[in-house]
Enzyme design. Sequence first.
Site, mmCIF file in Angstrom:
data_model
loop_
_atom_site.group_PDB
_atom_site.id
_atom_site.type_symbol
_atom_site.label_atom_id
_atom_site.label_comp_id
_atom_site.label_asym_id
_atom_site.label_seq_id
_atom_site.Cartn_x
_atom_site.Cartn_y
_atom_site.Cartn_z
ATOM 1 N N PHE A 60 0.685 -1.253 0.076
ATOM 2 C CA PHE A 60 -0.103 -0.099 -0.033
ATOM 3 C C PHE A 60 0.882 1.343 -0.011
ATOM 4 C CE2 PHE A 60 -4.330 -1.861 1.652
ATOM 5 C CZ PHE A 60 -4.573 -2.392 0.677
ATOM 6 N N ASN A 91 8.296 -2.795 2.994
ATOM 7 C CA ASN A 91 9.525 -2.130 1.783
ATOM 8 C C ASN A 91 8.737 -0.809 1.639
ATOM 9 O OD1 ASN A 91 7.432 -3.140 0.036
ATOM 10 N ND2 ASN A 91 8.936 -3.315 -1.505
ATOM 11 N N LYS A 138 9.128 -10.139 6.943
ATOM 12 C CA LYS A 138 9.142 -10.373 5.681
ATOM 13 C C LYS A 138 10.750 -10.185 5.383
ATOM 14 C CE LYS A 138 8.477 -10.599 1.225
ATOM 15 N NZ LYS A 138 7.885 -9.661 0.406
ATOM 16 N N HIS A 169 10.410 -13.702 0.322
ATOM 17 C CA HIS A 169 10.612 -13.777 -1.130
ATOM 18 C C HIS A 169 11.876 -14.494 -1.273
ATOM 19 C CE1 HIS A 169 10.904 -10.822 -4.781
ATOM 20 N NE2 HIS A 169 11.694 -11.919 -4.887
ATOM 21 N N HIS A 207 4.694 -15.799 -3.113
ATOM 22 C CA HIS A 207 4.705 -15.929 -4.612
ATOM 23 C C HIS A 207 5.640 -16.720 -5.198
ATOM 24 C CE1 HIS A 207 8.221 -13.277 -3.828
ATOM 25 N NE2 HIS A 207 7.582 -11.992 -3.762
ATOM 26 N N ASP A 273 0.406 -10.190 -4.216
ATOM 27 C CA ASP A 273 1.516 -9.244 -4.366
ATOM 28 C C ASP A 273 1.175 -8.151 -5.068
ATOM 29 O OD1 ASP A 273 3.972 -8.335 -4.055
ATOM 30 O OD2 ASP A 273 5.077 -9.560 -5.625
ATOM 31 N N HIS A 277 3.056 0.736 -9.089
ATOM 32 C CA HIS A 277 4.065 2.008 -9.589
ATOM 33 C C HIS A 277 2.922 2.754 -10.485
ATOM 34 C CE1 HIS A 277 7.266 -0.504 -8.089
ATOM 35 N NE2 HIS A 277 6.744 -1.490 -8.469
ATOM 36 N N PRO A 289 9.826 -3.393 -11.163
ATOM 37 C CA PRO A 289 8.995 -4.587 -11.008
ATOM 38 C C PRO A 289 7.594 -4.497 -10.130
ATOM 39 C CG PRO A 289 10.771 -4.842 -9.570
ATOM 40 C CD PRO A 289 10.881 -3.396 -10.177
ATOM 41 N N GLY A 290 6.832 -5.067 -10.510
ATOM 42 C CA GLY A 290 5.481 -4.963 -9.753
ATOM 43 C C GLY A 290 4.394 -4.969 -10.697
HETATM 44 O O1 DOR Z 1 7.714 -7.267 -8.323
HETATM 45 C C1 DOR Z 1 7.999 -6.969 -7.041
HETATM 46 N N1 DOR Z 1 7.540 -5.645 -6.637
HETATM 47 N N2 DOR Z 1 8.751 -7.885 -6.558
HETATM 48 C C2 DOR Z 1 9.264 -7.279 -5.200
HETATM 49 O O2 DOR Z 1 9.782 -8.312 -4.447
HETATM 50 C C3 DOR Z 1 8.833 -5.934 -4.653
HETATM 51 C C4 DOR Z 1 7.653 -5.396 -5.551
HETATM 52 C C5 DOR Z 1 7.393 -3.847 -5.238
HETATM 53 O O3 DOR Z 1 7.410 -3.658 -4.145
HETATM 54 O O4 DOR Z 1 7.113 -3.155 -5.815
HETATM 55 ZN ZN ZN Z 2 5.826 -7.997 -2.747
#
Ligand code: DOR
Ligand code: ZN
Length: 393
Positions: A60, A91, A138, A169, A207, A273, A277, A289-290
């Site tokens: 979030f 994170n 985590k 992870h 994941h 997950d 972004h 990534p995300g």
């Molecule tokens: O794809 C991902 N996005 N993997 C991760 O481990 C972190 C996450 C993110 O926080 O954007």
């Molecule tokens: Zn994640």
Amino acid sequence: MCYVVVGKAYVEGAVRDVSILVEGGVIKSLNAKPPEGCRVIQFSKRHLVLPGFVDIHVHFRDWGLAHKETLAGGARAALAGGVVAVMDMPNTRPHIRTAELFRKRLEEGAGLPVIYRLHMGVPQDLSELAKARPSTVKVYPEDVASFGWPHIEALLSECSRLGCTAVFHCEDPALFSGPSRPPEAEAKCADRAALYAKMGYRIHVTHVSLPYTVRALRGLATLDATPHHLFLSSDSCRAGGLCRVNPPLRPEEQRRELLSLFLRGYVDMYATDHAPHTLEEKLSQDPPPGICSLDVAASLLLRLWRDGLLGLDDAVRLYSHRPSSFAGVSTAIWPGRPANFAVFRLEEFAVSRQDFRGSCRFSPLEGLRAFGRAVAVAAKGALHLLESGEVVS
Ligand code: DOR
Ligand code: ZN
């Protein structure tokens, strides 16, 4: 302070007609004659009341990353998807590694319309764990890279003393080369996690992206799989930076095998997950990534039920009952329990941008077939009627 939801509901393993009387956020009865003054909300035969879904892996953001997502935006996405409780990841910016930050974030999350839980980040000073008393910690590959495995092992030992679970992870950063994260990195970490589990540590691997990981850890650790690893592959995902995620999407053959293991009950939970972004970032030269999926995850899971690949009881177990006990939340539709349920209109649709309600309104999952749209969600004492925007309590 009362309302009655009338319709078909999944109650204790069977679908039946009920009148769910909720008073002060608690289910009082399942076959009530509505008392004077209670609002009655009647749903048609094309609707189904399900235990609220629980997502143990969301991001979030907020704080220093509020341009990507906020706590309030994330909660909107959750409600849109019929999700009543979430476990957020640490994170954030700053990363949550101290008891003070852990408490601060939990206080902020407590104001949301969905139940909010939080995974703690790996502290540099492990005495922070005894101060924060998280139920889960985590562990990221970046933590392994910066603190080393001996620190993670000391954390496992402290976690075990305090009764918490380490959530991995699972990718060993020793095998990364530049931005490339080969499958061997996950496999190597899975072998290590299996050893830790055999030593008696409580491990959850989130994941999972490889069939190998499921086989290596089955019966030793608990596991979850995401919609993107189950429904998208490196062969099928053609949306450039939108497909970028860690662990990466795998070739179609492995995706199918992972889905098959998931359908056969080898994976304990389903978790998104959900990692927002901005679209600009995802379309840039170096996309972070995300993938976002919280708003539509339940509908993608229910499609497996619609297609006859999964029982309704399996879908509820994977995305409600197992994660709810992991998160310490009750989602059973039963007298005396808090009203944490979601009403779905049983219709087929293709995922589109209009289905997203958080800050992140795009996803490589767009276009996939889905089944069941959340139209009402009961959580934390309120019933959210999603189509009118009304909130009943
Ligand atoms: O794809 C991902 N996005 N993997 C991760 O481990 C972190 C996450 C993110 O926080 O954007
Ligand atoms: Zn994640």
